[in-house]
Design a protein around this motif. Structure first.
Motif, PDB file in Angstrom:
ATOM      1  N   VAL A   7      -7.921  22.951   2.241  1.00 10.27           N
ATOM      2  CA  VAL A   7      -8.475  22.904   0.760  1.00 10.27           C
ATOM      3  C   VAL A   7      -7.875  23.927  -0.038  1.00 10.27           C
ATOM      4  CG1 VAL A   7     -10.673  22.822  -0.648  1.00 10.27           C
ATOM      5  CG2 VAL A   7     -10.591  22.037   1.606  1.00 10.27           C
ATOM      6  N   ASN A   8      -7.574  23.652  -1.254  1.00 13.85           N
ATOM      7  CA  ASN A   8      -7.038  24.592  -2.291  1.00 13.85           C
ATOM      8  C   ASN A   8      -8.033  25.540  -2.943  1.00 13.85           C
ATOM      9  OD1 ASN A   8      -5.742  26.008  -4.202  1.00 13.85           O
ATOM     10  ND2 ASN A   8      -5.404  23.895  -5.447  1.00 13.85           N
ATOM     11  N   PRO A   9      -8.363  26.811  -2.809  1.00 11.21           N
ATOM     12  CA  PRO A   9      -9.527  27.458  -3.199  1.00 11.21           C
ATOM     13  C   PRO A   9      -9.544  27.314  -4.880  1.00 11.21           C
ATOM     14  CG  PRO A   9      -8.086  28.791  -1.546  1.00 11.21           C
ATOM     15  CD  PRO A   9      -7.454  27.520  -1.862  1.00 11.21           C
ATOM     16  N   LYS A  10      -8.385  27.338  -5.452  1.00  7.67           N
ATOM     17  CA  LYS A  10      -8.586  27.121  -6.826  1.00  7.67           C
ATOM     18  C   LYS A  10      -8.960  25.750  -7.403  1.00  7.67           C
ATOM     19  CE  LYS A  10      -5.409  31.025  -8.018  1.00  7.67           C
ATOM     20  NZ  LYS A  10      -4.229  31.462  -8.737  1.00  7.67           N
ATOM     21  N   GLY A  11      -8.760  24.850  -6.651  1.00  6.23           N
ATOM     22  CA  GLY A  11      -9.098  23.511  -6.991  1.00  6.23           C
ATOM     23  C   GLY A  11     -10.515  23.477  -6.920  1.00  6.23           C
ATOM     24  N   LEU A  12     -10.930  23.876  -5.588  1.00  7.18           N
ATOM     25  CA  LEU A  12     -12.277  23.913  -5.266  1.00  7.18           C
ATOM     26  C   LEU A  12     -13.216  24.319  -6.220  1.00  7.18           C
ATOM     27  CD1 LEU A  12     -14.379  23.227  -3.080  1.00  7.18           C
ATOM     28  CD2 LEU A  12     -13.858  25.281  -1.947  1.00  7.18           C
ATOM     29  N   GLN A  13     -12.777  25.711  -6.754  1.00  7.74           N
ATOM     30  CA  GLN A  13     -13.566  26.751  -7.707  1.00  7.74           C
ATOM     31  C   GLN A  13     -13.660  25.926  -9.027  1.00  7.74           C
ATOM     32  OE1 GLN A  13     -15.110  29.430  -6.824  1.00  7.74           O
ATOM     33  NE2 GLN A  13     -16.104  28.817  -8.829  1.00  7.74           N
ATOM     34  N   TYR A  14     -12.514  25.125  -9.359  1.00  4.42           N
ATOM     35  CA  TYR A  14     -12.532  24.282 -10.604  1.00  4.42           C
ATOM     36  C   TYR A  14     -13.706  23.513 -10.768  1.00  4.42           C
ATOM     37  CZ  TYR A  14     -11.482  20.949 -14.304  1.00  4.42           C
ATOM     38  OH  TYR A  14     -11.571  20.210 -15.162  1.00  4.42           O
ATOM     39  N   TYR A  15     -13.862  22.638  -9.500  1.00  3.55           N
ATOM     40  CA  TYR A  15     -14.867  21.624  -9.643  1.00  3.55           C
ATOM     41  C   TYR A  15     -16.148  22.234  -9.408  1.00  3.55           C
ATOM     42  CZ  TYR A  15     -10.839  18.399  -9.865  1.00  3.55           C
ATOM     43  OH  TYR A  15      -9.950  17.609 -10.158  1.00  3.55           O
ATOM     44  N   HIS A  16     -16.392  23.179  -8.591  1.00  2.00           N
ATOM     45  CA  HIS A  16     -17.609  23.829  -8.726  1.00  2.00           C
ATOM     46  C   HIS A  16     -18.060  24.207 -10.156  1.00  2.00           C
ATOM     47  CE1 HIS A  16     -18.970  24.117  -4.451  1.00  2.00           C
ATOM     48  NE2 HIS A  16     -17.826  24.596  -4.060  1.00  2.00           N
ATOM     49  N   ASN A  17     -17.174  25.037 -10.955  1.00  2.00           N
ATOM     50  CA  ASN A  17     -17.466  25.367 -12.179  1.00  2.00           C
ATOM     51  C   ASN A  17     -17.685  24.226 -13.038  1.00  2.00           C
ATOM     52  OD1 ASN A  17     -16.737  27.622 -11.407  1.00  2.00           O
ATOM     53  ND2 ASN A  17     -14.836  28.087 -12.252  1.00  2.00           N
ATOM     54  N   LEU A  18     -16.972  23.017 -12.963  1.00  2.00           N
ATOM     55  CA  LEU A  18     -17.278  22.025 -13.822  1.00  2.00           C
ATOM     56  C   LEU A  18     -18.595  21.334 -13.541  1.00  2.00           C
ATOM     57  CD1 LEU A  18     -16.361  19.837 -15.766  1.00  2.00           C
ATOM     58  CD2 LEU A  18     -15.216  18.735 -13.966  1.00  2.00           C
TER      59      LEU A  18
END
Length: 508
Positions: free
Chosen positions: A116-127
Motif C-alpha cells: 500500500v502506498n502510504p501517501k495515497g493511504l493518508q490522502y484518503y484518510h484525510n479526505l
C-alpha cells in the motif's frame, strides 16, 4: 479570476430569476429523514496529481494520453488532491448530506496488488475525515473505470479471472482502513457501460474492440466475446467482495455494499408488438445482464438465447456466490430513450452485444439546443425504479448520478439545469410515494470535471472550475444555489435568487 468570469459576474450583478415551477412546491421534508441527498465525483475526473506521491497510471490515464480526447487529460483536472479541504467546505456550505467519490486503486496500491502506498493511504484518510467532520456521509466507489494499468498489462485486466483475487484484496484494504467511517460502498461504477464501452465499441478505457463493431480504432479486442467475458468477471469480482465484507466486516462496521449500473428508461418507439418487445429486451440486456444474476443467480433467458455460447455460463458454485450478493443497486440515470426493433441484426454471422440485443435506441433528446444538452423530456426515474420494484423484489436503490450535460463554459446562469433537476427530483418523489425502496439521490456532478466522453468540452457541475486560472477557482452556478436552497428546506416555488457582485442572496 479570468477576465471572462469577471465580465460574466458583472453582467449577473442585477439579475433576478424566478425559476419556473415544474412539479409544484416540493421540499426536502417531503422525503424521509433517512433519505440522503448529495452530489458526486470520481477520482480520475477530479483529483489530478496524476504522477504525484506514488500514484501510477490507470487504464483511463493511458486512454487519455493516447490522444483519445484530442490531447486533453486529467493530469491536473480540478486538483482535488490538493484542494479537498476547500471542496469539502463548499459541500458543507451547499448543504450536501452525502458525497459520492471513488478511490484511485493505483494511488492506493500502485502495482494493483502488494504494498500500500502510504501517501495515497493518508490522502484518503484525510479526505474521509474531512467529509465526516462536516457531517457529510461518504459514499465510496472502489473502481470508477480506472483499473491500474499494471494489471491490464500483466494479464488483461477484467477479461482475466485473475482480476477477482486482486480486486478482492484491494477492497479488503479499503474496508480495513476506511470502513470505520464509510458505511456505503459501491464496488464498480456503471458495470454494464464499462463492459460495453471498454470491450465492445472501444469508446472508453481500455479501448478494446474488433471490426466491424468498434466506434474508433482499437489495438486489441474481440467485440463478439469480450464484453460478455468482462461482464462475467465483473459480477464474480463484485460478489467476491460482497462475500468478503459480510464474512469479515458486516458485524463490526454495519455497512452495505452495492453495484452501480447505467440505466436509461426504455419505452417502445411505437405501440407495435415488436417495439414493445424490443423495449423489454433493452431492459433485459442492459439492466438484467447484471441484476438477474444478483437477484436470481443467472442471466436473462433472452440473453442466453441470443448470445448463445459467447455468453459465459455460471457454474453451480458461481451462481450460488452471485445470487443475493447485493445490499443495494445504484443507478446512473440521465434520460429516457425510445426503443425500436432491429431483429434483422440476429441474422448476422458475427454479432456483438448490440446485435444480440436486436434493437435501436432513439434518443428523446435529439434536436436539443445547445447541441448535446440533456433536455427535460420524459423523466424516467420513476419508470426505472418501478421496473426494479416489479421485477427484482424492490431492493434498496440509490440514484448515484443524475444531471444535465451542457457545453462547458463560464456561463453560470444555468436555468436549464435547474429545470432538469426540478423535473427529476419531482419524478423521484413520485417513485418514493409509490413505494420504491430508494434511499438516496446524488447529482452529477459537484464540480465541472474531466468527463468520460467529452473531456472538458461538456460540463455537468453545480460549480464551474476555471481551468485558465492557476488557482482553479470554483464558482457556484445558479443550480448550486437552487440545490442548496432545496436542501436547506425551501420548496421549488420559493426559489427566488438575486445575483450580486459578491454573493448570492436567496429569499422566500
Amino acid at each position: 479570476m479570468t477576465m471572462r468570469v469577471k465580465q460574466l459576474r458583472h453582467i449577473f450583478t442585477v439579475i433576478m430569476l424566478v425559476f419556473p415551477v415544474l412539479v409544484g412546491s416540493i421540499r426536502r421534508t417531503d422525503f424521509p429523514d433517512t433519505f440522503v441527498f448529495g452530489s458526486g465525483s470520481s477520482a480520475y475526473q477530479v483529483e489530478g496529481a496524476a504522477f504525484e506521491d506514488g500514484r501510477t497510471p490507470s487504464i483511463w490515464d493511458t486512454f487519455a494520453h493516447a490522444g483519445e480526447y484530442g490531447g486533453a487529460t486529467a493530469d491536473v483536472s480540478c486538483d482535488a488532491y490538493h484542494k479537498y479541504k476547500e471542496d469539502v467546505k463548499l459541500m458543507a456550505d451547499t448543504g450536501l448530506e452525502g458525497y459520492r467519490f471513488s478511490i484511485s486503486w493505483s494511488r492506493l496500491i500502485p502495482n494493483g496488488r502488494g504494498p500500500v502506498n502510504p501517501k495515497g493511504l493518508q490522502y484518503y484518510h484525510n479526505l474521509i475525515d474531512e467529509i465526516v467532520s462536516h457531517g457529510i456521509q461518504p459514499h465510496v466507489t472502489l473502481c470508477h473505470s480506472d483499473l491500474p494499468q499494471a494489471l491490464e498489462d500483466e494479464y488483461g485486466g477484467w477479461i482475466s479471472r485473475r482480476i477477482i483475487d486482486d480486486f478482492t484484496a484491494y477492497a479488503d484494504v479499503c474496508f480495513k482502513e476506511f470502513g470505520d467511517r464509510v458505511l456505503h460502498w459501491t464496488t464498480l461504477n456503471e458495470a454494464n457501460v464499462f463492459a460495453l464501452g471498454g470491450y465492445d465499441n472501444g469508446m472508453t478505457p481500455p479501448n478494446h474492440c474488433s471490426p466491424p463493431f468498434g466506434m474508433r480504432p482499437c489495438p486489441i479486442g474481440n467485440s463478439s466475446t469480450e464484453p460478455y467475458i468482462a461482464g462475467h468477471n465483473l459480477l464474480l469480482a463484485h460478489s467476491a467482495v460482497v462475500r468478503l465484507y459480510r464474512r469479515k466486516y458486516t458485524s463490526i462496521q454495519h455497512g452495505s455494499v452495492g453495484l452501480n449500473l447505467f440505466a436509461f428508461w426504455s419505452l417502445p418507439y411505437t405501440n407495435k408488438t415488436v417495439d414493445v418487445l424490443a423495449a423489454q429486451r433493452a431492459s433485459d440486456f442492459y439492466l438484467g445482464w447484471f441484476a438477474n444474476p444478483l437477484i436470481f443467480g443467472d442471466y436473462p433467458h433472452i440473453m442466453k438465447t441470443n448470445a448463445g455460447s459467447r455468453l459465459p455460463k455460471f457454474t453451480r458454485e458461481e451462481s450460488k456466490q452471485v445470487k443475493g450478493a447485493i445490499d443495494f443497486i445504484a443507478l446512473n440515470h440521465y434520460m429516457t430513450v425510445r426503443v425500436k426493433d432491429r431483429s434483422t441484426s440476429l441474422e448476422n454471422d458475427i454479432r456483438d452485444f448490440s446485435a444480440d440485443a436486436a434493437l435501436e435506441f432513439i434518443l428523446t433528446t435529439q434536436g436539443a439546443t445547445p447541441p448535446g444538452m440533456f433536455q427535460v423530456t420524459e423523466p424516467g426515474l420513476q419508470g426505472a425504479l418501478e421496473y426494479f420494484k416489479q421485477n427484482y423484489g424492490n431492493p434498496p436503490m440509490y440514484i448515484h448520478e443524475n444531471g444535465q450535460m451542457t457545453p462547458r463554459n463560464a456561463t453560470l446562469n444555468d436555468t436549464s439545469r435547474i429545470e432538469y433537476l426540478q423535473a427529476y427530483i419531482g419524478n423521484l418523489l413520485d417513485a418514493v410515494r409509490n413505494g420504491s425502496n430508494v434511499k438516496g439521490y446524488f447529482t452529477w456532478s459537484f464540480l465541472d470535471c474531466f468527463e468520460l466522453l467529452g473531456a472538458y468540452r461538456s460540463g455537468f457541475g453545480l460549480y464551474y472550475v476555471d481551468l485558465n486560472d492557476k488557482e482553479l477557482t470554483r464558482y457556484p452556478k445558479l443550480s448550486a444555489h437552487w440545490y442548496s436552497n432545496f436542501l436547506k428546506g425551501k420548496g421549488f416555488k420559493d426559489s427566488v435568487v438575486l445575483q450580486t457582485e459578491d454573493k448570492l442572496y436567496s429569499s422566500q
